[in-house]
Motif scaffolding. Sequence first.
Motif, PDB file in Angstrom:
ATOM      1  N   ASP A 182       0.865  -0.806   0.023  1.00  0.00           N
ATOM      2  CA  ASP A 182       0.272  -0.378  -0.086  1.00  0.00           C
ATOM      3  C   ASP A 182       1.371   1.338   0.119  1.00  0.00           C
ATOM      4  OD1 ASP A 182      -2.151  -1.796   0.255  1.00  0.00           O
ATOM      5  OD2 ASP A 182      -2.791  -1.403   2.096  1.00  0.00           O
ATOM      6  N   ASP A 183       1.738   1.393   0.707  1.00  0.00           N
ATOM      7  CA  ASP A 183       3.195   2.681   1.425  1.00  0.00           C
ATOM      8  C   ASP A 183       3.853   2.344   0.017  1.00  0.00           C
ATOM      9  OD1 ASP A 183       1.890   2.998   3.645  1.00  0.00           O
ATOM     10  OD2 ASP A 183       3.284   2.563   4.424  1.00  0.00           O
TER      11      ASP A 183
ATOM     12  N   SER B 102       3.005   1.527  -3.821  1.00  0.00           N
ATOM     13  CA  SER B 102       1.993   1.674  -4.672  1.00  0.00           C
ATOM     14  C   SER B 102       1.655   3.668  -4.686  1.00  0.00           C
ATOM     15  CB  SER B 102       0.373   1.574  -4.583  1.00  0.00           C
ATOM     16  OG  SER B 102      -0.074   2.195  -3.167  1.00  0.00           O
ATOM     17  N   CYS B 103       1.940   4.176  -3.431  1.00  0.00           N
ATOM     18  CA  CYS B 103       1.697   5.886  -3.427  1.00  0.00           C
ATOM     19  C   CYS B 103       3.036   6.932  -3.520  1.00  0.00           C
ATOM     20  CB  CYS B 103       1.015   6.071  -2.308  1.00  0.00           C
ATOM     21  SG  CYS B 103      -0.265   5.414  -1.387  1.00  0.00           S
TER      22      CYS B 103
END
Length: 306
Positions: free
Chosen positions: A85-86, A88-89
């Motif tokens: 998740d991290d 992907s940003c």
Amino acid sequence: MDDENMPIGRLEIAGLDVSNLLWEQDDIELAVRELALYSPFREHFKEALELANYATSFWLEDGRYPDRAGSVVATVFRLRDEIEDDASCADAGSLPSVIRQTLSIDHDDADSQLVATYALVQSIQAVQVLANWLFETELYVFDLDADLIAQMQATDPKKYSELAEKERLKDPAGEIDARESFRAFMGDADKALMLASLYRQVEDTDVSKGNFKVANFLSEALSKAFSAKASQRGAAAGKANRKPESVKQQDAAKLFERIRSAADRHISANPTISELDLKKALVKKERIASEPTVKKYLILGGYLPR
């Protein structure tokens, strides 16, 4: 607990409980090879397991894994969703920083090792999603008549595979999902391993030399990323895992002895015990290991077929 033996958490692949990704890749391969529908997906599993094997080689130091490697691998696996998740940003080049922040690493591991570990986790997830779909497909076959199917599995594997193939054809949507998930995990693993190879090239390059050129370096690094050297490093990792004195081999020997001892005890108490009942006793009652592992060692010990 030693860092290298730190459990990764809950991971089951084709009925096999996996606790250590550094040491159990051979066991994972054996488990997927026992799947009735392994053959049509042989190349898929080969691709994923070769990538996983190469990824672990980034931790090799003088032919051995350092103690901390197991801890890092286990933690990356447990926090894989948060890392993803991290990441992907953020841009691709920040993956090592994302992993460091998520893991709160307090020792000086190389960027290449951290990114290769992420590639390892993604490739193992690719194996898991495909293997577990095939494994669950087989479980539906047992709904017909568990005892009869178990006997067929042992005595007529071709017929058993045909039944599994019929179950597979009943759920094309499930197969599409499994294939797409496999390819998505492998895509992430490929990209991460490419990055790890680039980081390794950077780590091995002396940029203080006056003749260092970024363009030339990137061209050379990319050409080396999946070269023969990569294959050699993967082979070296496999050989390290197979050393007789390795923790994995020692644990395997202990497990084999436990299964042999338990099998002797049950056969002594009931000389006519069936193959199915013997496996059930060791798997469900004594909970020594998963069924594929128990079956493998019973065959090696000469207890099956019976």
